[in-house]
Design an enzyme around this catalytic site. Structure first.
Site, PDB file in Angstrom:
ATOM      1  N   SER A  44      39.984  26.563  36.591  1.00  0.00           N
ATOM      2  CA  SER A  44      39.541  27.926  36.903  1.00  0.00           C
ATOM      3  C   SER A  44      40.348  28.601  38.007  1.00  0.00           C
ATOM      4  O   SER A  44      40.319  29.820  38.121  1.00  0.00           O
ATOM      5  CB  SER A  44      38.057  27.951  37.261  1.00  0.00           C
ATOM      6  OG  SER A  44      37.837  27.402  38.532  1.00  0.00           O
ATOM      7  N   LYS A  86      36.223  28.808  44.084  1.00  0.00           N
ATOM      8  CA  LYS A  86      36.390  30.167  43.556  1.00  0.00           C
ATOM      9  C   LYS A  86      36.927  31.082  44.650  1.00  0.00           C
ATOM     10  O   LYS A  86      36.959  30.721  45.818  1.00  0.00           O
ATOM     11  CB  LYS A  86      35.045  30.741  43.061  1.00  0.00           C
ATOM     12  CG  LYS A  86      34.343  29.916  42.011  1.00  0.00           C
ATOM     13  CD  LYS A  86      35.069  29.895  40.694  1.00  0.00           C
ATOM     14  CE  LYS A  86      34.347  28.996  39.694  1.00  0.00           C
ATOM     15  NZ  LYS A  86      35.125  28.796  38.485  1.00  0.00           N
TER      16      LYS A  86
END
Length: 186
Positions: A44, A86
């Site tokens: 990610s 993230k």
């Protein structure tokens, strides 16, 4: 063995024991309140951070609240053993919107230079890196996050939802492994 030698031997063992206990306490304090190693799992954050890289996380920001938009943060998942890496995009009270591969926060375009490689690859195949969404109003006490690999990332847009300050474990400080790729991720 004389009493004096026995006493010195016991005293020496006690000194070593004290040193070991102090070292363990210091290590626990550092790990719980200052820095902790984490392993990147998944794609990610490619290419900013890649699968299996190891990084040190600055945990002091958890207590000071000193994180800002654009920081790479480590978050607790719903299950205690799950963590996410993230990028912090929206702060409490922000309005987040994506239009034609451009990020807007509170109506102002925000440059994302860390996405240039991924955006170039998306353009080569004729797609936008990030699909349009929003506007999304980030509630008080919540944070909006996205992965840099927008095509592969599960994040605040599509399944993970918003996070609280308590979910934030810290900010990425630097990648320390593999040694050939030590760096501060941007």
């Amino acid at each position: 063995m004389t009493k004096e030698k026995v006493f010195k031997k016991k005293s020496s063992i006690l000194e070593w024991g004290k040193a070991i206990v102090i070292a363990v306490i210091l290590a626990l304090l550092i790990r719980n309140f200052l820095f902790e190693p984490y392993v990147v799992e998944g794609k990610s954050m490619d290419p900013t951070l890649v699968d299996s890289e190891r990084l040190f996380v600055n945990k002091t920001v958890k207590y000071t609240g000193n994180f800002k938009r654009g920081d790479i943060i480590i978050l607790n998942g719903k299950e205690k053993s799950t963590h996410y890496v993230k990028r912090l995009i929206g702060l409490p009270g922000d309005t987040v919107e994506m239009k034609n591969d451009h990020l807007f926060i509170n109506g102002n375009e925000v440059k994302e230079p860390y996405l240039s490689y991924n955006k170039e690859n998306a353009k080569k195949v004729g797609i936008n890196l990030t699909g349009d969404f929003g506007p999304i109003k980030v509630p008080k006490d919540k944070y909006f996050v996205m992965g840099d690999n927008r095509q592969e990332s599960m994040d605040s847009r599509n399944g993970l939802g918003l996070f609280t300050k308590d979910d934030i474990q810290g900010t990425e400080e630097f990648v320390f492994f593999p040694f050939s790729n030590m760096r501060k991720a941007k």
